[in-house]
Design an enzyme around this catalytic site. Structure first.
Site, PDB file in Angstrom:
ATOM      1  CG  ASP A   1       7.211  -6.007  -7.555  1.00  0.00           C
ATOM      2  OD1 ASP A   1       8.105  -6.869  -7.650  1.00  0.00           O
ATOM      3  OD2 ASP A   1       6.138  -6.209  -6.954  1.00  0.00           O
TER       4      ASP A   1
ATOM      5  CB  SER B   1       3.505 -10.975   2.438  1.00  0.00           C
ATOM      6  OG  SER B   1       2.915 -10.829   1.153  1.00  0.00           O
TER       7      SER B   1
ATOM      8  CE  LYS C   1       7.150  -9.977  -5.935  1.00  0.00           C
ATOM      9  NZ  LYS C   1       6.208  -9.000  -6.538  1.00  0.00           N
TER      10      LYS C   1
ATOM     11  CG  ASP D   1      16.319 -15.381 -16.568  1.00  0.00           C
ATOM     12  OD1 ASP D   1      17.160 -16.269 -16.838  1.00  0.00           O
ATOM     13  OD2 ASP D   1      15.247 -15.251 -17.182  1.00  0.00           O
TER      14      ASP D   1
HETATM   15  O1  O7E Z   1      -1.871  -6.929  -0.822  1.00  0.00           O
HETATM   16  P1  O7E Z   1      -1.793  -5.566  -1.408  1.00  0.00           P
HETATM   17  O2  O7E Z   1      -2.904  -5.258  -2.350  1.00  0.00           O
HETATM   18  O3  O7E Z   1      -1.582  -4.491  -0.375  1.00  0.00           O
HETATM   19  O4  O7E Z   1      -0.492  -5.523  -2.363  1.00  0.00           O
HETATM   20  C1  O7E Z   1       0.760  -5.945  -1.945  1.00  0.00           C
HETATM   21  C2  O7E Z   1       1.769  -5.715  -3.046  1.00  0.00           C
HETATM   22  O5  O7E Z   1       3.027  -6.189  -2.614  1.00  0.00           O
HETATM   23  C3  O7E Z   1       1.458  -6.438  -4.339  1.00  0.00           C
HETATM   24  O6  O7E Z   1       1.962  -5.636  -5.402  1.00  0.00           O
HETATM   25  C4  O7E Z   1       2.252  -7.718  -4.246  1.00  0.00           C
HETATM   26  O7  O7E Z   1       2.636  -8.194  -5.515  1.00  0.00           O
HETATM   27  C5  O7E Z   1       3.467  -7.242  -3.467  1.00  0.00           C
HETATM   28  N1  O7E Z   1       4.147  -8.264  -2.646  1.00  0.00           N
HETATM   29  C6  O7E Z   1       3.466  -8.965  -1.694  1.00  0.00           C
HETATM   30  O8  O7E Z   1       2.276  -8.755  -1.462  1.00  0.00           O
HETATM   31  N2  O7E Z   1       4.127  -9.920  -0.959  1.00  0.00           N
HETATM   32  C7  O7E Z   1       5.437 -10.191  -1.117  1.00  0.00           C
HETATM   33  O9  O7E Z   1       5.969 -11.026  -0.422  1.00  0.00           O
HETATM   34  C8  O7E Z   1       6.163  -9.455  -2.067  1.00  0.00           C
HETATM   35  C9  O7E Z   1       5.511  -8.462  -2.782  1.00  0.00           C
HETATM   36  C10 O7E Z   1       6.299  -7.591  -3.568  1.00  0.00           C
HETATM   37  O10 O7E Z   1       5.950  -6.544  -3.988  1.00  0.00           O
HETATM   38  O11 O7E Z   1       7.557  -7.916  -3.711  1.00  0.00           O
HETATM   39  C11 O7E Z   1       8.381  -6.910  -3.948  1.00  0.00           C
HETATM   40  C12 O7E Z   1       8.187  -5.760  -2.939  1.00  0.00           C
END
Ligand code: O7E
Length: 221
Positions: free
Chosen positions: A60, A117, A62, A65
């Site tokens: 991950d 999220s 993200k 670039d």
């Molecule tokens: O809230 P938690 O501790 O259950 O962790 C959630 C994980 O998902 C954390 O690594 C965070 O960086 C990731 N995440 C989100 O919480 N929201 C998003 O919108 C996107 C991510 C993410 O991982 O993006 C790629 C999957």
């Protein structure tokens, strides 16, 4: 990535031994482990290969670039042993294409973030989330990242992409989402971090969430 528990562990710890122990303890209940900046910056990229002993690894980073830099990043990620990489979609089709090209050279997968999220995810990304989802489908990505905190958005995105792409969905537990609701809304996997790695027993916490997913939203499956 084989779908069994419908759960991915977000392993955002910063200690190598702890990371390896948690991954081993919960491996029975998760289909993949997501590794991101907290763990890799603390321990090095080599942690990806070490963890891959226990589960497929989603890197991950993200990635966001220009195409050339995206290409260079993805090459490092796959050389390190990752099975998939997470990239941002807002940088546009050419940047995404660069990631998908590298992934296909290595026989690996790309997940595209369409919407995030956290509350701020509604500010800039949400209004273009559906456009990004369509672009990811056209570009041939493997999957999308959509918010478990808003199951109605997961449902809307699933309706747009049909069964063309998989959806992985973070935001369960610590951010308020309920795993079985998100799966019922159309996600293939939920991503769970703190509710597992901060639990007294990560294994028991993972087992409980897996059981809740299996039981379904009203415990009726
Ligand atoms: O809230 P938690 O501790 O259950 O962790 C959630 C994980 O998902 C954390 O690594 C965070 O960086 C990731 N995440 C989100 O919480 N929201 C998003 O919108 C996107 C991510 C993410 O991982 O993006 C790629 C999957």
């Amino acid at each position: 990535m084989e779908k069994k528990s419908c759960m991915i562990l977000a392993l955002d710890v910063s200690d190598r031994e702890e990371a390896l122990k948690i991954a081993e303890d919960v491996s029975e209940f998760v289909d993949a482990v997501k590794v991101g900046y907290p763990l890799v910056l603390a321990t090095g990229l080599g942690i990806i290969r070490e963890l891959s002993e226990f589960a497929p690894i989603i890197a991950d980073f993200k990635v966001a670039d220009i195409p050339n830099t995206n290409r260079l990043i993805c090459e490092q990620v796959f050389e390190a042993g990752a099975d998939a990489v997470i990239v941002q979609g807002f940088t546009g089709r050419d940047s995404l294409d660069a990631c998908i090209e590298v992934a296909s050279e290595y026989g690996k997968d790309v997940f595209v973030v369409s919407e995030m999220s956290h509350p701020g995810g509604a500010e800039f990304l949400q209004p273009v989330g559906e456009t990004i989802a369509r672009m990811a489908a056209q570009a041939g990505a493997f999957g999308l990242v959509a918010p478990a905190t808003r199951p109605e958005r997961v449902k809307a995105i699933r309706e747009i992409i049909g069964d063309k792409l998989t959806i992985i969905s973070p935001g369960v537990g610590a951010q308020g989402g309920k795993a079985s609701d998100v799966i019922a809304a159309g996600a293939d996997w939920v991503i769970v971090g703190r509710s597992i790695y901060r639990a007294d027993s990560p294994r028991e916490a993972a087992r409980e969430i897996a059981a809740e997913i299996e039981a379904g939203p009203n415990g009726e499956n």
